[in-house]
Every structure is written in C-alpha cells, then in structure tokens.
Design a protein around this motif. Sequence first.
Motif, PDB file in Angstrom:
ATOM      1  N   SER A 194      33.516  41.518  46.251  1.00  0.00           N
ATOM      2  CA  SER A 194      32.439  42.225  46.963  1.00  0.00           C
ATOM      3  C   SER A 194      32.563  43.728  46.738  1.00  0.00           C
ATOM      4  N   ARG A 195      31.577  44.458  47.256  1.00  0.00           N
ATOM      5  CA  ARG A 195      31.613  45.918  47.147  1.00  0.00           C
ATOM      6  C   ARG A 195      32.831  46.514  47.844  1.00  0.00           C
ATOM      7  N   LYS A 196      33.404  45.756  48.750  1.00  0.00           N
ATOM      8  CA  LYS A 196      34.574  46.246  49.488  1.00  0.00           C
ATOM      9  C   LYS A 196      35.764  46.490  48.564  1.00  0.00           C
ATOM     10  N   VAL A 197      35.834  45.722  47.465  1.00  0.00           N
ATOM     11  CA  VAL A 197      36.941  45.865  46.525  1.00  0.00           C
ATOM     12  C   VAL A 197      36.599  46.989  45.557  1.00  0.00           C
ATOM     13  N   ASP A 198      37.387  48.036  45.579  1.00  0.00           N
ATOM     14  CA  ASP A 198      37.088  49.224  44.776  1.00  0.00           C
ATOM     15  C   ASP A 198      37.668  49.109  43.366  1.00  0.00           C
ATOM     16  N   ARG A 199      38.990  49.005  43.277  1.00  0.00           N
ATOM     17  CA  ARG A 199      39.648  48.973  41.972  1.00  0.00           C
ATOM     18  C   ARG A 199      40.510  47.728  41.855  1.00  0.00           C
ATOM     19  N   VAL A 200      40.330  47.018  40.745  1.00  0.00           N
ATOM     20  CA  VAL A 200      41.172  45.874  40.443  1.00  0.00           C
ATOM     21  C   VAL A 200      41.272  45.746  38.929  1.00  0.00           C
ATOM     22  N   VAL A 201      42.461  45.531  38.425  1.00  0.00           N
ATOM     23  CA  VAL A 201      42.672  45.319  36.998  1.00  0.00           C
ATOM     24  C   VAL A 201      42.656  43.821  36.742  1.00  0.00           C
ATOM     25  N   GLN A 202      41.747  43.376  35.873  1.00  0.00           N
ATOM     26  CA  GLN A 202      41.671  41.967  35.485  1.00  0.00           C
ATOM     27  C   GLN A 202      42.449  41.818  34.175  1.00  0.00           C
ATOM     28  N   PRO A 203      43.730  41.449  34.245  1.00  0.00           N
ATOM     29  CA  PRO A 203      44.547  41.414  33.029  1.00  0.00           C
ATOM     30  C   PRO A 203      44.261  40.166  32.184  1.00  0.00           C
ATOM     31  N   GLN A 204      44.740  40.171  30.965  1.00  0.00           N
ATOM     32  CA  GLN A 204      44.678  38.987  30.117  1.00  0.00           C
ATOM     33  C   GLN A 204      45.886  38.116  30.473  1.00  0.00           C
ATOM     34  N   SER A 205      45.788  37.477  31.618  1.00  0.00           N
ATOM     35  CA  SER A 205      46.921  36.743  32.188  1.00  0.00           C
ATOM     36  C   SER A 205      46.420  35.740  33.208  1.00  0.00           C
ATOM     37  N   TRP A 206      47.248  34.740  33.493  1.00  0.00           N
ATOM     38  CA  TRP A 206      46.977  33.824  34.607  1.00  0.00           C
ATOM     39  C   TRP A 206      47.145  34.536  35.946  1.00  0.00           C
ATOM     40  N   TYR A 207      47.869  35.629  35.931  1.00  0.00           N
ATOM     41  CA  TYR A 207      48.224  36.306  37.168  1.00  0.00           C
ATOM     42  C   TYR A 207      47.395  37.579  37.324  1.00  0.00           C
ATOM     43  N   ILE A 208      47.459  38.172  38.498  1.00  0.00           N
ATOM     44  CA  ILE A 208      46.788  39.430  38.771  1.00  0.00           C
ATOM     45  C   ILE A 208      47.629  40.165  39.812  1.00  0.00           C
ATOM     46  N   ASP A 209      47.709  41.490  39.683  1.00  0.00           N
ATOM     47  CA  ASP A 209      48.558  42.260  40.590  1.00  0.00           C
ATOM     48  C   ASP A 209      47.769  42.631  41.839  1.00  0.00           C
ATOM     49  N   LEU A 210      47.946  41.863  42.894  1.00  0.00           N
ATOM     50  CA  LEU A 210      47.231  42.123  44.148  1.00  0.00           C
ATOM     51  C   LEU A 210      47.772  43.351  44.871  1.00  0.00           C
ATOM     52  N   ALA A 211      48.964  43.792  44.492  1.00  0.00           N
ATOM     53  CA  ALA A 211      49.553  44.955  45.155  1.00  0.00           C
ATOM     54  C   ALA A 211      48.857  46.248  44.759  1.00  0.00           C
ATOM     55  N   THR A 212      48.232  46.294  43.580  1.00  0.00           N
ATOM     56  CA  THR A 212      47.625  47.540  43.113  1.00  0.00           C
ATOM     57  C   THR A 212      46.111  47.584  43.334  1.00  0.00           C
ATOM     58  N   VAL A 213      45.548  46.553  43.959  1.00  0.00           N
ATOM     59  CA  VAL A 213      44.125  46.551  44.299  1.00  0.00           C
ATOM     60  C   VAL A 213      43.861  47.645  45.327  1.00  0.00           C
ATOM     61  N   THR A 214      42.730  48.329  45.207  1.00  0.00           N
ATOM     62  CA  THR A 214      42.336  49.296  46.228  1.00  0.00           C
ATOM     63  C   THR A 214      40.998  48.889  46.822  1.00  0.00           C
ATOM     64  N   LEU A 215      40.800  49.206  48.087  1.00  0.00           N
ATOM     65  CA  LEU A 215      39.582  48.862  48.807  1.00  0.00           C
ATOM     66  C   LEU A 215      38.747  50.106  49.046  1.00  0.00           C
ATOM     67  N   ALA A 216      37.432  49.926  49.051  1.00  0.00           N
ATOM     68  CA  ALA A 216      36.514  51.056  49.271  1.00  0.00           C
ATOM     69  C   ALA A 216      36.604  51.539  50.714  1.00  0.00           C
TER      70      ALA A 216
END
Length: 537
Positions: free
Chosen positions: A515-537
């Motif tokens: 949603s718009r609430k999620v500001d920054r997220v890196v979608q890596p070429q991986s099965w995994y994703i780093d939820l610790a570095t996500v930022t919210l608007a």
Amino acid sequence: MPAPLTRRTLLAGAGAALTLDAPRLAAAGERTLRIAMTAADIPLTTGGPDNGFEGFRFTGYTLYDPLIAWDLSRSDKPAELKPGLAESWSVDEGDRTAWTLRLRSGVTFHDGSAFDADAVAWNLAKLLDDKAPHHDPKQSAQVRGRLGSVASWTVVDPQTIRIVTRTPDAFFPYQLTFLLVSSPAQYEAVGRDWQKFAAAPSGTGPFKLVRLVPRERAELVANPAYWDPARRPAYDRLVLQPMPEATTRVAALLSGQVDWIEAPAPDQINALKAAGHRILTNIYPHYWAYQPSFLPGSPFTDVRVRKAMNLAIDREGLRGLLNGLMIPAEGSVPPDHPWFGHPTFKLRHDPEEARRLLAEAGYGPQRPLRFKVAISTSGSGQMQPLAMNEFIQQNLAAVGIAIEFDVMEWGTLLGRWRAGAQAPANQGIAALNSSTGTFDPFNAFIRFFSSRYAAPNGFNWGQFSNPDYDALIAKAQLAFDKAEQDRLLAELHTRAVDDALLIWVCHDVNPRVVSRKVDRVVQPQSWYIDLATVTLA
C-alpha cells in the motif's frame, strides 16, 4: 479452471477477511507494518522455521541471524553471500573437509545472554545430534536436510568454531545460511521446553517476538540493540498474518486490514493498481515443477513419459492465465545462467510429439495414462497452485494423460516431500508439485539428483538414483574453482534436462503488493526480503 474473480466474489472475500480478528491496536504513534503471508499458519519461531523459504523470510531472518547471510540490499543482481554472525570463513587447504569460522564479538541474544561459539555448537546439536538433551525433532525435520554435509564440529575458542564436512564440499557455505542461532540461555529459562520457547523465543535478529497466536498472527517489535546499526528497523511493530487464499489476501489489502500481501491473485492486478497499491516483481532463483517418482511401477521410470508430460504443457497459455507474472521454464535455471549448459531436449508445447511418445511407451485410448499428483493450496514459491494445476490438468488431458489431485496445505505437502515417494502416506502418488530455489547448487540440483539425499535423508522425493549423476555431483563438490564449478554444474543440468528428470513449468517473478503506507522496500533477486530495512511513509 477456476472462474475469474468478480466484484461480488471480491467483496465477499473482503467481508470474510474483516471477520478475522484484527491485530490489536498499536500504542499511540506506533508505526506498524502488517503483512499477509501465503502460509496457513505462523511458521515455527524456534529457529528452525517450517513453511519452506517463506518461513525463513518471515520468522527466520527477522528473529534470528545465520552464520552466513544473504545480501538483500540490491535489486539489480542476484543476492550473494555476506558475513552474518560469522565475520569470516575459510577452508583448510590441507584438509578441505575442515572449515574455520570466526564469529562476531559483542553480539547478544534478545534475552541479554552472549552469542559465542558454544551457542553455535549447541544449535548444531539441537538439529543434528539425536542424543543431545535439547535436540528438537521439529526443527531438525526442517533443517537437517539443508545441513547434510556437516559431520562434526569443535569449539576452538569463544569466537571460533571448526566444522568438518563428510567429504570436501565447495558449496558448504551456502548450507550455513540455514543455520539460525537461538539462545541456549532462553531455552533453560523456559524450562527446557521448545513449545514454551516458541512463545518466547530469543535470537539475535532485528526483531523480537512479543505475541504469537497460532494460525492467526505473530507480532514482532523492533530490536533497538541489534548488532548491525544499518539494519535496525525504522518502524516499531511487524504483524504477520496467515492468509493462504489469494482472494482473501487481496480483499484484506483493499479493505485496509493489511499493508502488504504476498502472491496476489493475478486477475486482480489492475484493480490493485487502480486502488493506488504498488506491484513489486523481480526475477529470482526459482522454478515451479513436478517431481516424478522413480520407484518400480511408476510411469515416470520411462523417459518417454517424462518428456511427453514436459511437451504437453502450454507454458505461454499459463503465462496468460497468470497475467504475465511468470517466465516459461526451459530447465531448472534460465538459458542465460552459467549452469544451464547445452541440453538437446527443448521444453516447448508440442502436444503431437507428446502423443507420439506416449504411444511409443504403450499408452493410448485403449490404455490411458492415469496417476495422482500431490499439490498444495498455497505456499512459499507455490504461486497460484490450484489454478495452475487445473490449467495443466487440461493440457495433459488433451494428450491422453488423466491426473487426479491430492490437495493439502503447504506444510502438509512439505512433510510428504520429506517423507519420500516410498512412504506409506505417499502410496498411490506418482508425482509431487513443488517450487524450489536455485540460489546455490545444493538447492538447485544436488538435493534432487543425488542418491545420498533420497528422502527421508533429504529432498530427493522421487528416489532418483544414478551412479553417473552421483559421480558428477561429487566432482562438482570438489571444484573450489568457480569456473570449474560452473562447467561441471552446466554438464549436470544438461544431463538432467536431456533425461527430463523433472517436469519443469515456470519461473516465478515473486509478485507482492504494498500500500501507499510502505515507502521504501528493496525487492531483491531472492526468495527472501529484508523486512528490517523497509521504511513506512
């Protein structure tokens, strides 16, 4: 094929989603990220997650750290290994079964106790030593097969551990991405009870678990004392909710119940975009396939049957069904991958050739080929398994193959997978539909094509056994030179495709919607994703 979603069914799904117990109200000013997973339950929280790689994504790498980690900071290239709790690792040049790992100092578990080499040894015993008093069969069932090279371990000093592999194995560092380190002190504090530990776990990760409601949700809070300042979460709370139905996930996002969903329903992508949500995709090391049984009496012992099934599948038609959210497979890895090689058998939609091969194998109108396939309702990397399997069922019927499905939850399918085709629970099952990762040679090839990993000792569900493959795999594991590794793995993949050892369908593009609430997220070429570095608007 299931009927496409309509506004009526979507609104019905929204009503169903809203009847779920909503996450408890956050404290005033608290910043919360709410995610709908494809899993039907919260993955194990003890440090040996179930629910496949989705378990590692959500309750593994959030609560815990591995010795060797994945760099998930970029989207423009495949994720690579990086130091985790081990600052460095090396193999002994004189004895290539011996690996030395230097561990980080100053790291503490969530309970405040110190992380050190004794904790690593304790966790290895937890998974691999059946006689250890703290051995956990549940965690072992999930992880033992991923640490198959480990023979023994020795604590050298508080910051150094030495691990010996059964044979020289150049790919061993990849296995250590699955060794998550849980706290021995917390295990003692909860009365040496893994069930109690699951409710109050202690790892070294960027999040801490504060609430667990099985099959409903898990609530995690940021760990302000996390040892890596660059990965200290910038939001307060992470709420994980199991939602195995794609329609329910979409409805939950549209209604504002969650901020992020995994694996959206493909025919609702345009509606989600119109509502202002962002679609994230990226190629990643994945394939979706059927593992055939090679047991005596299985139709798949005949290579002509395996090739016919590969040729019967209309992958471009399936891509249309999924609204473009897939890449047709030509093998376990794409043709531009260094491990692809030069197979002469080309995966394509050729129903006429499929019928010819089946007739040559003795099947036809008077003797139709019939068998049962184990499939899941959802799951990590499983994409849209019900719709996809029903589409393929129609493809196969068009060439004279009648398949029946044994449908189950993803966690149950994983248990069937680990048990092997020969297990009583799998009697009458000729193939198993599963997705897998190709981020390292073990997960891509070795666990399926090596007789050593025949289930229940590993993930070779179909019990495939061929001494030529075993010899080539052993040779690749001895190749510590990257170019030689790639050459041997390309030869292995060439043979596997030419022998049609799997029925390959597609590669996923890992769609998720935020949603718009999620500001920054890196979608890596991986099965995994780093939820610790996500930022919210």
